[in-house]
Design a protein around this motif. Structure first.
Motif, short mmCIF file in Angstrom:
data_model
loop_
_atom_site.label_atom_id
_atom_site.label_comp_id
_atom_site.label_asym_id
_atom_site.label_seq_id
_atom_site.Cartn_x
_atom_site.Cartn_y
_atom_site.Cartn_z
N LEU A 1 0.19 -1.15 -0.44
CA LEU A 1 0.64 0.31 0.08
C LEU A 1 0.73 1.22 -0.10
CD1 LEU A 1 -2.94 0.62 -0.37
CD2 LEU A 1 -2.99 0.48 2.49
N PRO A 2 2.41 1.24 1.10
CA PRO A 2 2.42 2.35 1.23
C PRO A 2 3.17 3.06 -0.48
CG PRO A 2 3.09 1.09 3.00
CD PRO A 2 2.33 0.41 1.78
N TYR A 3 3.65 2.15 -1.37
CA TYR A 3 3.94 2.28 -2.69
C TYR A 3 2.79 2.84 -3.10
CZ TYR A 3 8.14 -0.42 -1.27
OH TYR A 3 9.54 -1.14 -0.53
N SER A 4 2.40 2.30 -3.49
CA SER A 4 1.03 2.69 -4.10
C SER A 4 0.41 4.09 -3.59
CB SER A 4 0.13 2.00 -4.87
OG SER A 4 0.16 0.82 -4.74
N LEU A 5 0.60 4.29 -2.30
CA LEU A 5 -0.23 6.00 -1.57
C LEU A 5 0.83 6.59 -2.01
CD1 LEU A 5 -1.66 5.36 1.60
CD2 LEU A 5 -2.84 5.74 -0.10
N PHE A 6 2.16 6.56 -2.41
CA PHE A 6 3.65 7.72 -2.81
C PHE A 6 3.42 7.99 -4.14
CE2 PHE A 6 7.56 8.27 -4.74
CZ PHE A 6 7.47 8.75 -3.94
N GLY B 1 3.48 -2.47 -5.49
CA GLY B 1 2.40 -1.50 -5.52
C GLY B 1 1.57 -2.23 -5.19
N LEU B 2 -0.31 -2.00 -5.29
CA LEU B 2 -0.94 -2.85 -4.58
C LEU B 2 -1.50 -3.66 -6.74
CD1 LEU B 2 -3.82 -1.56 -2.42
CD2 LEU B 2 -2.30 -3.57 -2.94
N GLY B 3 -1.61 -2.59 -7.22
CA GLY B 3 -1.57 -3.35 -8.58
C GLY B 3 -0.24 -4.20 -8.83
N ARG B 4 0.46 -4.55 -8.52
CA ARG B 4 1.44 -5.77 -9.76
C ARG B 4 1.28 -6.38 -8.72
NH1 ARG B 4 6.65 -6.02 -8.80
NH2 ARG B 4 7.11 -7.25 -11.35
N THR B 5 0.82 -6.47 -7.63
CA THR B 5 0.54 -7.30 -5.85
C THR B 5 -0.92 -7.89 -6.60
OG1 THR B 5 1.19 -5.60 -4.31
CG2 THR B 5 0.29 -7.77 -3.58
N MET B 6 -1.73 -6.97 -7.28
CA MET B 6 -2.90 -7.68 -7.79
C MET B 6 -3.02 -8.79 -8.90
SD MET B 6 -6.50 -6.80 -7.52
CE MET B 6 -8.31 -7.35 -8.51
N LEU B 7 -1.88 -8.84 -9.89
CA LEU B 7 -1.86 -9.09 -10.98
C LEU B 7 -0.86 -10.50 -10.36
CD1 LEU B 7 -0.61 -6.04 -13.56
CD2 LEU B 7 -2.25 -7.68 -13.76
N GLY B 8 0.24 -10.40 -9.82
CA GLY B 8 -0.01 -11.22 -9.24
C GLY B 8 -0.49 -12.63 -8.48
N ALA C 1 -1.59 -16.43 -9.73
CA ALA C 1 -1.60 -17.93 -8.87
C ALA C 1 -2.57 -18.27 -8.33
CB ALA C 1 -1.02 -17.08 -7.96
N ARG C 2 -3.83 -17.09 -8.73
CA ARG C 2 -4.83 -18.05 -7.96
C ARG C 2 -5.43 -17.73 -6.79
NH1 ARG C 2 -8.29 -20.17 -11.93
NH2 ARG C 2 -7.97 -19.69 -14.15
N ASP C 3 -5.18 -16.70 -6.72
CA ASP C 3 -4.67 -16.22 -4.58
C ASP C 3 -6.45 -16.05 -4.34
OD1 ASP C 3 -3.79 -15.66 -2.02
OD2 ASP C 3 -1.74 -14.74 -2.78
N TYR C 4 -6.85 -16.74 -4.01
CA TYR C 4 -8.11 -16.10 -3.83
C TYR C 4 -8.27 -14.79 -2.81
CZ TYR C 4 -10.44 -19.62 -6.82
OH TYR C 4 -10.70 -20.96 -7.80
N PRO C 5 -7.78 -15.00 -1.32
CA PRO C 5 -8.07 -13.84 -0.54
C PRO C 5 -7.62 -13.14 -0.78
CG PRO C 5 -7.10 -16.13 0.58
CD PRO C 5 -7.11 -16.63 -0.77
N LEU C 6 -6.39 -13.01 -1.55
CA LEU C 6 -5.52 -12.04 -1.31
C LEU C 6 -6.66 -11.06 -2.73
CD1 LEU C 6 -3.09 -10.49 -1.37
CD2 LEU C 6 -1.75 -11.51 -2.91
N VAL C 7 -6.68 -11.36 -3.74
CA VAL C 7 -7.68 -10.71 -5.24
C VAL C 7 -9.08 -9.89 -4.27
CG1 VAL C 7 -8.70 -10.75 -7.08
CG2 VAL C 7 -6.53 -12.51 -6.51
N LEU C 8 -9.41 -10.71 -3.42
CA LEU C 8 -10.63 -10.75 -3.01
C LEU C 8 -10.14 -9.58 -1.40
CD1 LEU C 8 -11.91 -13.91 -1.46
CD2 LEU C 8 -12.95 -12.14 -3.43
N GLY C 9 -9.44 -9.51 -1.29
CA GLY C 9 -9.17 -8.50 -0.02
C GLY C 9 -8.66 -7.29 -1.59
N ILE C 10 -8.34 -7.22 -2.14
CA ILE C 10 -7.28 -6.08 -2.48
C ILE C 10 -8.47 -5.32 -3.20
CG2 ILE C 10 -6.14 -5.11 -4.48
CD1 ILE C 10 -3.73 -6.99 -3.56
N THR C 11 -9.79 -6.05 -3.92
CA THR C 11 -10.87 -5.64 -4.38
C THR C 11 -11.81 -4.85 -3.56
OG1 THR C 11 -10.83 -7.92 -5.41
CG2 THR C 11 -13.21 -6.95 -6.17
#
Lengths: 326, 296
Positions: A94-99, A278-285, A289-299
């Motif tokens: 988050l800090p990277y994206s916020l910056f 940042g968050l966008g890149r984390t989201m794409l990753g 990886a079909r990382d359901y909890p991560l995708v749901l959390g960021i969305t």
């Protein structure tokens, strides 16, 4: 006080709806993270145990209930691909994206308003038309394409032109790898890495705001009461300050309010091209990886930010435009 | 003829000219450029030729060739079919869906209206790009997914517009008269209400084409949209990424095509937005409107 409270209840209901829709979208999609992550030789027993560890056992409604209950307690689950709590992964990115988003939004607003005001004062002139063509084109340009162009110019372009070493900007990451810089040198290093991504986001953002500000300010200049004020002999600068800007401000504030989510979500492509963690890149990753909890959390985080900024924009407009007051 | 041209909004003129040229190019271009834009031929003799260079076989490559020796202009024009097609079809489908949902909500009112409104608000609360990414990635990339997803994530704006217009039109005297004459409710909606409520939606469609093309290019750039070897402007830029320093023309030209197309759509949309007849009655002080926000 009744209305604001209702708005907050509305917002919470909306968030729940978003959570449910994204949960369905993500979980009804074909594919299974367990089979992606576990060894192909695993026995059925091991797969079942892994499912329980990922929280993927039981029926879909049961999983939904469990997930929603956890979210209500502020628990977003454990990232499957990173094996860390989702909140930790988000807090890291988050800090990277916020910056990136914060600095570029501030720059966009300042430059956008200045350009828009400059154009509105000379609407229809040659300079105005040129600027409109420029802002329309920049607003239309895809971020990733502008980013690639800037990389060429700032790296090999600068070298070909014989620019001094300090003018050749790094194009990837946040810091120089393995440089082990500290203190001031580290800050300078980070600043140099952020120049190119900030450029892309600020230039396109400013173009969008300038387009809108120009329209809104020109409309305000053309309003009958402005003509009256001018006819009464008030100086243009006073008219602009008292009658034009005040009326044009409300829609612009709404626009800024509605672009607030962009601070968090607006830089997926820029982060991807510049390898900005940042968050966008984390989201794409997470998606890959079909990382359901991560995708749901960021969305969910994105949606919460959008809903909150809508609320804030509405409240500010009510202050700025007495006709909208409760 | 000249007078008619002069009366035409210059934005409409420029936008229309750009789009017509691109469409013509998309239809006939592939036949006029050397080589098959999809197949890989004599790679060694033709790869990475700069713009305006001739290959060893003597064919002229106006925009150069890519790393596999395919003519960039040819691929650009074949990609134009996909990009323009996806943009137009996606935006039209989204608008149709939006018009149906908005009109249904306004016409039926009550619970249906509230549920549809809430659904639209919920989808608006997630950035469109995020929705697109999640769905395209998890449900399998490809042309049909892209179009479907563009439609499913793009209907909310039009639905709001059409709903508001239908709510306004349905109380007009001629609608009441139609009811009194015994016209079936669905026919009143289709014949008397909708045609008068769709004006605002046309602007949204034109502007929607531009943003749909941009979103498609973004998805294709990330590898989640149109899959190679089928060219799309997005995946051409992505393919030119590796050759950015040695052969910048591969990524440059599809980007220029994208910018031109989106600018053309914006120009036409803006011109329609302010065309005489479509403007709303305005008070002395411009009403605060909700600005359109980029969906990127």
């Amino acid at each position: 006080m009744r209305r604001p409270l209702l708005r907050v209840i509305d917002a919470v209901m909306l968030l729940w709806l978003v959570a449910t829709i994204t949960f369905l979208l993500v979980r009804l999609a074909p594919g299974d993270p367990t089979t992606l992550l576990i060894a192909p030789t695993a026995t059925a027993d091991e797969i079942a145990r892994q499912r329980i560890a990922f929280g993927l056992d039981g029926s879909l409604p049961a999983q939904y209930g469990r997930w929603l209950g956890a979210v209500l307690q502020g628990e977003l689950g454990t990232s499957i691909s990173r094996a860390l709590p989702v909140t930790t992964v988000i807090a890291e990115a988050l800090p990277y994206s916020l910056f990136l988003g914060g600095v570029s939004l501030a720059g966009s607003v300042v430059f956008g308003l200045l350009i828009g005001a400059w154009q509105a004062r000379r609407a229809g002139s040659r300079g105005d038309t040129t600027m409109t063509v420029l802002t329309t084109a920049l607003f239309a340009a895809p971020h990733f394409w502008l980013a690639l162009g800037l990389i060429v110019i700032a790296t090999s372009g600068a070298a070909v032109l014989g620019a001094p070493d300090w003018a050749r900007l790094p194009a990837f990451g946040v810091q120089s790898p393995a440089a082990n810089l500290t203190g001031w040198a580290q800050l300078v290093d980070i600043a140099r890495h952020s120049v190119l991504p900030l450029c892309v986001l600020t230039v396109t953002g400013a173009a969008g705001i300038a387009r809108y500000a120009r329209g809104s300010l020109t409309a305000a200049w053309n309003a009958p009461h402005v003509t009256t004020a001018r006819a009464r002999g008030l100086p243009a600068s006073l008219v602009q300050r008292r009658y034009v800007v005040r009326n044009a401000m409300a829609p612009i504030v709404v626009l800024v309010g509605l672009s607030l989510p962009g601070i968090v979500a607006g830089s997926v492509f820029v982060e991807q091209v510049f390898a900005w963690p940042g968050l966008g890149r984390t989201m794409l990753g997470g998606i890959a990886a079909r990382d359901y909890p991560l995708v749901l959390g960021i969305t969910l985080l994105y949606a919460a930010v959008v809903i909150a900024s809508n609320l804030v924009a509405d409240l500010i407009v009510q202050r700025l435009d007495p006709r909208r007051a409760i | 003829m000249k007078a008619a041209l002069a009366r035409l909004d210059s934005r409409l003129l420029w936008g229309g000219a750009i789009l017509s040229l691109l469409t013509l190019g998309a239809i006939f271009g592939a036949a006029l450029t050397p080589g098959d834009p999809l197949a890989i031929g004599d790679v060694v003799g033709t790869r990475l030729l700069p713009p305006m260079a001739r290959s060893s076989a003597g064919a002229l490559h106006v925009l150069g060739t890519d790393a596999f020796g395919r003519d960039v202009l040819g691929r650009l024009l074949v990609a134009a079919r996909l990009s323009l097609g996806v943009g137009i079809v996606g935006s039209l489908l989204a608008a149709t869906l939006g018009a149906i949902i908005g009109a249904t909500g306004a016409w039926l009112g009550g619970v249906t209206d509230r549920v549809l409104l809430a659904l639209g608000d919920a989808l608006l609360a997630v950035p469109r790009l995020v929705l697109l990414l999640v769905v395209a990635a998890l449900w399998g990339p490809g042309l049909p997914t892209v179009v479907a997803v563009l439609a499913l994530t793009g209907w909310m704006g039009v639905a709001r517009l059409v709903r508001a217009e239908v709510l306004g039109v349905r109380v007009l005297p001629y609608v009441e008269a139609a009811h009194a004459l015994g016209v079936a409710p669905l026919r009143v909606l289709a014949r008397h209400v909708l045609p008068n409520a769709l004006g605002a939606a046309t602007v949204a469609v034109t502007l929607g084409v531009g943003s749909a093309i941009l979103l498609e290019s973004g998805l294709s750039f990330l590898g989640l949209g149109i899959q190679p070897p089928s060219p799309s402007w997005g995946n051409m830029i992505s393919g030119g990424r590796e050759w950015l320093l040695t052969a910048p023309w591969i990524a440059l030209s599809p980007g220029v095509a994208l910018v031109l197309t989106v600018v053309a759509c914006t120009l036409i949309g803006d011109a329609l937005d302010k065309a005489p007849g479509t403007e709303r009655a305005t008070g002395a002080i411009p009403e605060v409107s909700r600005p359109r926000v980029s969906t990127r």
